[in-house]
Each structure stands twice: as structure tokens, then as C-alpha cells.
Design a protein around this motif. Structure first.
Motif, mmCIF file in Angstrom:
data_model
loop_
_atom_site.group_PDB
_atom_site.id
_atom_site.type_symbol
_atom_site.label_atom_id
_atom_site.label_comp_id
_atom_site.label_asym_id
_atom_site.label_seq_id
_atom_site.Cartn_x
_atom_site.Cartn_y
_atom_site.Cartn_z
ATOM 1 N N UNK A 33 0.829 -1.205 0.000
ATOM 2 C CA UNK A 33 0.000 0.000 0.000
ATOM 3 C C UNK A 33 0.862 1.254 0.000
ATOM 4 N N UNK A 34 0.376 2.278 -0.687
ATOM 5 C CA UNK A 34 1.040 3.582 -0.743
ATOM 6 C C UNK A 34 0.016 4.651 -0.395
ATOM 7 N N UNK A 35 0.435 5.601 0.441
ATOM 8 C CA UNK A 35 -0.430 6.749 0.732
ATOM 9 C C UNK A 35 0.353 8.040 0.521
ATOM 10 N N UNK A 36 -0.330 9.032 -0.019
ATOM 11 C CA UNK A 36 0.251 10.355 -0.175
ATOM 12 C C UNK A 36 -0.841 11.350 -0.476
ATOM 13 N N UNK A 37 -0.460 12.616 -0.608
ATOM 14 C CA UNK A 37 -1.469 13.603 -0.971
ATOM 15 C C UNK A 37 -0.988 14.500 -2.102
ATOM 16 N N UNK A 66 -1.514 -0.856 -4.116
ATOM 17 C CA UNK A 66 -2.778 -0.276 -3.667
ATOM 18 C C UNK A 66 -2.519 1.157 -3.220
ATOM 19 N N UNK A 67 -3.457 2.043 -3.518
ATOM 20 C CA UNK A 67 -3.214 3.464 -3.318
ATOM 21 C C UNK A 67 -4.307 4.124 -2.482
ATOM 22 N N UNK A 68 -3.864 4.925 -1.503
ATOM 23 C CA UNK A 68 -4.735 5.857 -0.803
ATOM 24 C C UNK A 68 -4.227 7.255 -1.131
#
Length: 294
Positions: A33-37, A66-68
Motif C-alpha cells: 500500500x502507498x499513501x500520499x497527498x 494499492x493506493x490511498x
């Protein structure tokens, strides 16, 4: 599209530095999983697909991660645009250009990054609420018009330090109420940069009591920053100081300053942390409490 529920999977948060994503590093630790803005005021609104952060994100999607993705609007020095204004029309236009690139591709889209921090003090009221409600409605409207976009789940957030009673303002109440009455939203995003476990539990219970039972919370930033700040003046373990030649009166903040100025190898960091009770005790308690609630 993979399910948006991580099931205990490991992920990495890059904040606004999506250009730092390195697939080999993620795979080395089995992070899926990867999260960023994305900063909506910094991106090139006319060439969004050419933005370096967006290109890096799209490559990660193609690679199967998978991305958030959270959307940030920085209003720390601006007033929120009024309903029907040309300024609001500009914001909606940029959003309309971004959505085709991410909806149906990222697993989770969070409308907002840290809205109550990224707003002027005198705007953390109904002005903030109206702006973010407008952005959410625009995302929902776009998603409803594109079947392939429906695979992306929607959250709203993120909220901070709601363990502190004075942070529980009417605007926060309205924010959570809007989430509760909007069926297209899956829940609320929170950033529990914890001080204590009781504080974390208090924040969680406050949020969950105000959304629908079937909705969930998402945590896209979780750190021990407040806990660590409390321990910066603690004395470093004598065993570590003796081995590496530091004075026995050396404080944590002094050790960290040295390590920043002259980076250590991994093994030295590991040895330093393994002798710090405030670090190990906190992590072992976190693991025990998490395991008990599974």
C-alpha cells in the motif's frame, strides 16, 4: 481493482513527496500500500498528468500497488471562496481535471488532508465546512457519472487531536455529521499522532459515535511525535553511551542531533532504539492493544 481493506498489509506514507516512491524499496519490505497527498494549489492544473508527483503515482498504480490518495487544499493564508464565486469555480475546475486520472484507479480517495490545520483560524468554521462539502459533492457527482470510477472508495478528513476537548468545535461536529448523512462516504480519516493510548481511544470513540455504524475510520498518518517530544530530555541508556563514546548524561535530543548531522548505519540506530524504554514500551503496548482488539 483490489479491495480497499488492507487486512493488516504493510504500507508506506509519502505525504506530498510521491516522487520519492521506489518500487524496489517497497517490495523489499513487502509493502503493498502507498499513501500520499496531492496539493491542489501546487499542481499544474492544465497539465496534471505531467505533474511529477502524479506521474510517480500513476506508475505505482500500473505496478500493482494499492493506493490511498488524499487531496489537500491549503487555505492557511486565504479565505475559503464563497459559494458561486469565480474562485470556487476555479477550484472545481481543477478537481474536474484531476478526477479522471485517479477515480477508478486509486483504491481510496480522501477529500481533505488536514483541513482544520490547513485553514486560517478565522476560517475554521462554516466557511471550511461549506468548501469541503462542495468538494465532496463534486467528487460524488463525477463518480456517479462514470461506472469505472465506482471502485474507488471515498473518505473525508483528516481530523487531528480530537482527544483535546477544545478541538471538538461546532465545525468538527458538522464535519462528522456530513460524513454520517452522506451515503457515498465510507467514513472518516483521522491522523492520531498519539500522546497517550487513552487519548487515541478517546478520539476514536468521539468520531465513531458521530458516523453511521456501517462506516469506518481510516488512519493515513500515525506517528509517535507527541510521545517522542515528551521524551527528548530523557537520558540515553548508559550501555549505548559507553559503547559509542557519549557522555553518560547525554539526552535523546542530543543523540538525534548528532545522528542527523552525521548519519549512522542501521545497526547503530537499531542498538540505540533497542535500549530506549520509551520506544520499546510504547511499541509493545501498541501491539498488545491492537492484538486484543482484532
Amino acid at each position: 481493482m483490489a479491495t480497499a481493506r488492507s487486512g493488516g498489509a504493510l504500507g508506506a506514507n509519502y505525504n506530498e513527496k510521491l516522487i520519492w516512491i521506489k518500487h524496489d524499496e517497497l517490495r523489499r519490505v513487502n509493502a503493498t500500500w502507498i499513501r500520499g497527498f496531492i496539493d491542489m494549489h501546487q499542481i499544474d492544473s492544465h497539465h496534471i498528468d505531467q505533474d511529477p508527483n502524479m506521474k510517480s503515482l500513476l506508475r505505482a498504480i500500473d505496478a500493482g500497488f494499492n493506493i490511498i490518495l488524499s487531496l489537500k487544499w491549503d487555505y492557511t493564508n486565504l479565505n475559503f471562496p464563497a459559494s458561486g464565486s469565480s474562485e470556487l469555480a476555479v477550484e472545481l475546475n481543477v478537481l474536474d481535471r484531476l478526477l479522471p486520472l485517479v477515480l477508478g484507479k486509486v483504491d481510496i480517495l480522501v477529500i481533505g488532508n488536514e483541513p482544520f490545520i490547513e485553514a486560517k483560524l478565522d476560517q475554521r468554521n462554516e466557511h471550511l465546512n461549506e468548501f469541503y462539502e462542495t468538494m465532496v459533492r463534486a467528487v460524488i457527482e463525477f463518480r456517479q457519472k462514470h461506472d469505472d470510477a465506482m471502485t474507488t472508495r471515498l473518505y473525508m478528513g483528516a481530523l487531528n487531536r480530537l482527544d483535546l476537548p477544545f478541538k471538538r468545535t461546532p465545525a468538527i461536529e458538522r464535519f462528522l455529521h456530513f460524513i454520517a448523512v452522506t451515503p457515498e462516504l465510507d467514513g472518516v480519516d483521522i491522523h492520531p499522532h498519539m500522546m497517550t493510548f487513552d487519548g487515541h481511544q478517546s478520539m476514536l470513540e468521539y468520531c465513531l459515535a458521530r458516523i453511521r455504524p456501517e462506516q469506518t475510520f481510516l488512519t493515513t498518518e500515525f506517528t509517535m511525535v507527541w510521545h517522542w517530544k515528551e521524551r527528548m530530555n530523557d537520558t540515553v541508556s548508559s550501555k549505548f553511551c559507553t559503547k559509542y563514546g557519549f557522555s553518560l548524561s547525554t539526552k535523546n535530543h542530543e543523540i538525534i542531533s548528532v545522528a542527523i548531522q552525521n548519519p549512522w548505519p542501521f545497526e547503530q540506530w537499531k542498538e540505540y532504539l533497542s535500549h530506549e524504554p520509551c520506544y520499546l514500551f510504547f511499541l509493545s503496548n501498541a501491539d498488545a492493544q491492537t492484538s486484543a482488539k482484532r
